[in-house]
Design a protein around this motif. Sequence first.
Motif, mmCIF file in Angstrom:
data_model
loop_
_atom_site.group_PDB
_atom_site.id
_atom_site.type_symbol
_atom_site.label_atom_id
_atom_site.label_comp_id
_atom_site.label_asym_id
_atom_site.label_seq_id
_atom_site.Cartn_x
_atom_site.Cartn_y
_atom_site.Cartn_z
ATOM 1 N N GLN A 25 0.748 -1.332 0.027
ATOM 2 C CA GLN A 25 0.117 0.077 -0.112
ATOM 3 C C GLN A 25 0.681 1.512 0.022
ATOM 4 O OE1 GLN A 25 -2.909 0.122 -0.786
ATOM 5 N NE2 GLN A 25 -3.569 -1.975 -0.546
ATOM 6 N N CYS A 26 2.117 1.156 0.750
ATOM 7 C CA CYS A 26 3.078 2.474 0.682
ATOM 8 C C CYS A 26 3.358 2.714 -1.047
ATOM 9 C CB CYS A 26 4.283 2.120 1.272
ATOM 10 S SG CYS A 26 3.990 2.282 3.130
ATOM 11 N N LYS A 27 3.694 1.626 -1.686
ATOM 12 C CA LYS A 27 3.955 1.772 -3.000
ATOM 13 C C LYS A 27 2.810 2.503 -3.744
ATOM 14 C CE LYS A 27 5.724 -1.415 -6.636
ATOM 15 N NZ LYS A 27 4.413 -2.288 -6.823
ATOM 16 N N ARG A 28 1.535 1.756 -3.706
ATOM 17 C CA ARG A 28 0.396 2.148 -4.433
ATOM 18 C C ARG A 28 0.211 3.721 -4.099
ATOM 19 N NH1 ARG A 28 -3.507 -1.996 -6.297
ATOM 20 N NH2 ARG A 28 -4.718 0.101 -6.717
ATOM 21 N N LEU A 29 0.461 3.915 -2.746
ATOM 22 C CA LEU A 29 0.230 5.585 -2.455
ATOM 23 C C LEU A 29 1.197 6.504 -3.193
ATOM 24 C CD1 LEU A 29 -0.740 5.990 1.370
ATOM 25 C CD2 LEU A 29 -1.815 7.126 -0.674
ATOM 26 N N VAL A 30 2.657 6.143 -3.238
ATOM 27 C CA VAL A 30 3.564 6.881 -3.889
ATOM 28 C C VAL A 30 3.197 7.048 -5.594
ATOM 29 C CG1 VAL A 30 5.894 6.822 -4.528
ATOM 30 C CG2 VAL A 30 5.321 6.357 -2.122
#
Length: 212
Positions: A25-30
């Motif tokens: 989810q961190c990656k998706r948000l970035v």
Amino acid sequence: FSRRMMDRGALIVFEGCDHSGKTTQCKRLVELLEQKRIPVQQFRFPDRTTAIGQMINSYLSNKQDIEDHAVHLLFSANRWELVPKMKVLLEAGTTLIVDRYAYSGVSFTAAKEGFSIDWCKQPDCGLPRPDLVLYLNLRPDAAAKRGNFGNERYEQTDFQAKVMKNFHLLKESYWKEIDADKTEDDLAAELGEIVLNCIPTVRERPIEKLWC
Ligand code: 2DT
Ligand code: MG
């Protein structure tokens, strides 16, 4: 030139249990923020790339034993060594998406015999306080369906249960608990909306200090 000089980025932290989807989810948000042309940078703790991070990595991968108090201080030092960089970025208007922070630090060490939450918090007192903590909640049975633990230190069910209890003792007003028992896309949409709403609200707020 629409951005005022004072506008800063938001400090957004992900916490939660193993398999709750933090890293994904961190990656998706970035990706979402980049697509919207919002300045963003990802951090993760432990940051295993520094000299301190390499010691932590050899501890977690069971290549080296480190005394429990000492390793707690190394995890904290690993955050402090990144603080100057984080502050410069925040003040320049970059939003930081952080995979784990001091809450993991406290929750994991305090799950060990003989450690109080209070003692564990002290070294991290004064770190930049997150504007938002996204706590991804996943019941142990739902987490287990997503796969087994690896073989790093701490990856055992009974220890993780104690860690989860500690997380719940650390909740504050700026935490949002999110039910992570949904598809990756649904979770990404929910988190994206929360974060896009948060960023404009911090623009003129000073960066506060954690736990003091
Ligand atoms: P990752 O699987 O996310 O790389 O984490 N941990 C983490 C601590 O014990 N103290 C800390 O301060 C932090 C940030 C949680 C590796 C493990 O390190 C633990 C899992
Ligand atoms: Mg892990």
